[in-house]
Design a protein around this motif. Structure first.
Motif, short mmCIF file in Angstrom:
data_model
loop_
_atom_site.label_atom_id
_atom_site.label_comp_id
_atom_site.label_asym_id
_atom_site.label_seq_id
_atom_site.Cartn_x
_atom_site.Cartn_y
_atom_site.Cartn_z
N ALA A 39 0.83 -1.20 0.00
CA ALA A 39 0.00 0.00 0.00
C ALA A 39 0.86 1.25 0.00
CB ALA A 39 -0.92 0.00 1.21
N GLY A 40 0.36 2.27 -0.71
CA GLY A 40 1.02 3.57 -0.75
C GLY A 40 -0.02 4.66 -0.86
N ASN A 134 10.67 -4.99 2.00
CA ASN A 134 9.34 -4.57 2.42
C ASN A 134 8.84 -3.28 1.79
OD1 ASN A 134 8.77 -6.74 4.28
ND2 ASN A 134 10.43 -5.90 5.51
N SER A 135 9.55 -2.78 0.77
CA SER A 135 9.08 -1.56 0.13
C SER A 135 9.62 -1.42 -1.30
CB SER A 135 9.47 -0.33 0.97
OG SER A 135 10.86 -0.24 1.10
N LEU A 155 5.62 5.68 -2.57
CA LEU A 155 6.32 4.62 -1.86
C LEU A 155 5.29 3.61 -1.38
CD1 LEU A 155 8.96 3.52 -0.59
CD2 LEU A 155 8.35 4.82 1.46
N TYR A 156 5.48 2.34 -1.75
CA TYR A 156 4.60 1.24 -1.33
C TYR A 156 5.31 0.40 -0.29
CZ TYR A 156 1.66 2.41 -5.30
OH TYR A 156 0.84 3.06 -6.18
N ARG A 157 4.56 0.01 0.74
CA ARG A 157 5.12 -0.83 1.81
C ARG A 157 4.29 -2.11 1.95
NH1 ARG A 157 8.80 2.25 4.53
NH2 ARG A 157 8.46 4.50 4.52
N ARG A 158 5.00 -3.18 2.30
CA ARG A 158 4.33 -4.47 2.53
C ARG A 158 3.37 -4.30 3.70
NH1 ARG A 158 6.28 -9.75 1.27
NH2 ARG A 158 8.35 -8.83 0.95
N GLN A 159 2.17 -4.83 3.55
CA GLN A 159 1.16 -4.77 4.59
C GLN A 159 1.19 -6.03 5.45
OE1 GLN A 159 -0.85 -1.68 4.78
NE2 GLN A 159 1.09 -1.44 3.70
#
Length: 162
Positions: A39-40, A134-135, A155-159
């Protein structure tokens, strides 16, 4: 007798085919996204964009995308060994659908989007850059002379699993 021979050969042929499926590793670091959601927040500071990826049949990557403003999309990614690229088909809740391709430029995964008016030209591209396990970062770039200019970056990060 011929029918029997074909029937007997089918399990052997199926076993040989099943023993050597192309591994997801051919997708490069993109395959590491499988089994997770990412998610970002878009630059407006409000719109959340989520991608979730799963493996399908041991050789495809299935993606689902949601924008908090109500758009949903799905995609199916396949490794094209002959062209050394990722081919994918994408469709969305707005009724649009298309066949696209992506390729690596070094460690960056590039998704060119062709112009609808001039299909020989790239209207813009999304460039995915892995930051760590994780990103990852996605930049939308538009042509600028002989190069590219970034319009926005997310920037997307692992949920965490739910």
């Amino acid at each position: 007798m011929r029918k029997l021979a074909c029937i007997l050969m089918l399990p052997a042929a199926s076993a040989a085919w099943a023993a050597e499926p192309p591994p997801l590793a051919q997708f490069g670091w993109f395959s590491d996204m499988v089994g997770s959601c990412w998610a970002g927040t878009l630059p407006d500071g409000k719109t959340l964009h989520t991608h979730c990826y799963t493996e399908q049949f041991g050789r495809f990557i299935r993606g689902t995308s949601n924008l908090s403003i109500g758009f949903q999309g799905d995609s199916l990614f396949a490794w094209n060994g002959a062209e050394r690229r990722i081919d994918y088909y994408v469709w969305g809740s707005d009724g649009n659908h298309s066949r696209q391709e992506a390729n690596y430029e070094g460690e960056r995964l590039v998704f060119p989007m062709r112009s609808r008016k001039e299909p020989s030209k790239v209207a813009f591209r999304s460039v995915w850059k892995r930051i760590d396990a994780n990103s990852f970062e996605v930049s939308r770039e538009v042509p600028d002379g002989d190069g590219w200019k970034s319009e926005l970056t997310v920037l997307y990060r692992r949920q965490a699993p739910k």
